[in-house]
Motif scaffolding. Structure first.
Motif, PDB file in Angstrom:
ATOM      1  N   THR A  84      -1.027   7.479  -0.478  1.00 50.08           N
ATOM      2  CA  THR A  84      -2.447   8.038  -1.064  1.00 50.08           C
ATOM      3  C   THR A  84      -3.340   6.768  -0.568  1.00 50.08           C
ATOM      4  N   GLY A 142      -7.036  -3.489  -8.154  1.00 51.23           N
ATOM      5  CA  GLY A 142      -7.609  -2.051  -8.025  1.00 51.23           C
ATOM      6  C   GLY A 142      -7.033  -1.474  -6.709  1.00 51.23           C
ATOM      7  N   ILE A 143      -6.962  -0.048  -7.055  1.00 50.02           N
ATOM      8  CA  ILE A 143      -6.479   0.908  -5.922  1.00 50.02           C
ATOM      9  C   ILE A 143      -7.312   0.862  -4.563  1.00 50.02           C
ATOM     10  N   GLU A 144      -8.535   0.443  -4.688  1.00 50.74           N
ATOM     11  CA  GLU A 144      -9.469   0.153  -3.433  1.00 50.74           C
ATOM     12  C   GLU A 144      -9.977  -1.278  -3.583  1.00 50.74           C
ATOM     13  N   GLU A 145      -9.149  -2.111  -3.802  1.00 56.62           N
ATOM     14  CA  GLU A 145      -9.840  -3.533  -3.803  1.00 56.62           C
ATOM     15  C   GLU A 145     -10.166  -4.027  -2.690  1.00 56.62           C
ATOM     16  N   ARG A 155      -8.047  -4.899   0.687  1.00 56.81           N
ATOM     17  CA  ARG A 155      -7.911  -4.163   1.761  1.00 56.81           C
ATOM     18  C   ARG A 155      -8.519  -4.789   3.034  1.00 56.81           C
ATOM     19  N   VAL A 208       0.762  -1.146   0.067  1.00 55.94           N
ATOM     20  CA  VAL A 208      -0.034  -0.032   0.036  1.00 55.94           C
ATOM     21  C   VAL A 208       1.049   1.304  -0.027  1.00 55.94           C
ATOM     22  N   CYS A 209       0.679   2.240  -0.874  1.00 57.00           N
ATOM     23  CA  CYS A 209       1.212   3.531  -0.849  1.00 57.00           C
ATOM     24  C   CYS A 209       0.756   4.290   0.302  1.00 57.00           C
ATOM     25  N   PHE A 223      -3.409   3.935  -1.498  1.00 60.20           N
ATOM     26  CA  PHE A 223      -3.888   3.000  -2.539  1.00 60.20           C
ATOM     27  C   PHE A 223      -3.264   1.714  -2.642  1.00 60.20           C
ATOM     28  N   ILE A 224      -3.757   0.726  -2.977  1.00 63.30           N
ATOM     29  CA  ILE A 224      -2.986  -0.718  -2.921  1.00 63.30           C
ATOM     30  C   ILE A 224      -2.344  -0.567  -4.460  1.00 63.30           C
ATOM     31  N   VAL A 225      -1.065  -0.968  -4.377  1.00 63.36           N
ATOM     32  CA  VAL A 225      -0.165  -0.957  -5.566  1.00 63.36           C
ATOM     33  C   VAL A 225       0.049  -2.154  -6.161  1.00 63.36           C
ATOM     34  N   TYR A 226       0.039  -3.258  -5.236  1.00 61.99           N
ATOM     35  CA  TYR A 226       0.624  -4.534  -5.590  1.00 61.99           C
ATOM     36  C   TYR A 226       0.026  -5.683  -4.436  1.00 61.99           C
TER      37      TYR A 226
END
Length: 101
Positions: free
Chosen positions: A11, A77-80, A84, A7-8, A13-16
């Protein structure tokens, strides 16, 4: 290989979400195709975040061990939602920073 989620911190956001040899390798895999962020220097462990007296930009990433909880996601997805839910305080294992150029 284990499955890690990244997670970044800036932001949220989930990135990987995918396989990696170790948490630092997960950070490298998370940023390898992210040209929009610019060139990223080598990752180093960070418990306290980026340097506060530095005028450089830093990328801060939190790494979670989600082995057995999630399968790798090619286009996460950045909000998966499932990712999450799996990335909690209990699965958090490390934090890294890298200078952005």
């Amino acid at each position: 290989m284990r499955t890690y989620g990244v997670v970044c911190d800036g932001t949220g956001f989930i990135v990987y979400v995918g396989h990696a040899a170790n948490p630092e390798d997960a950070c490298n895999r998370a940023t390898k195709d992210a040209g929009a962020w610019g060139t990223v220097g080598p990752f180093q462990r960070s418990i306290t975040g980026s340097p506060k007296d530095d005028d450089q930009a830093w990328l801060e990433l939190s790494v979670y061990d989600v082995t057995g909880l999630l399968e790798p996601m090619l286009n996460v997805g950045i909000e998966e939602g499932a990712a999450r839910a799996a990335m909690t305080e209990d699965t958090h294992i490390d934090q890294f920073i890298a200078r952005q150029y």
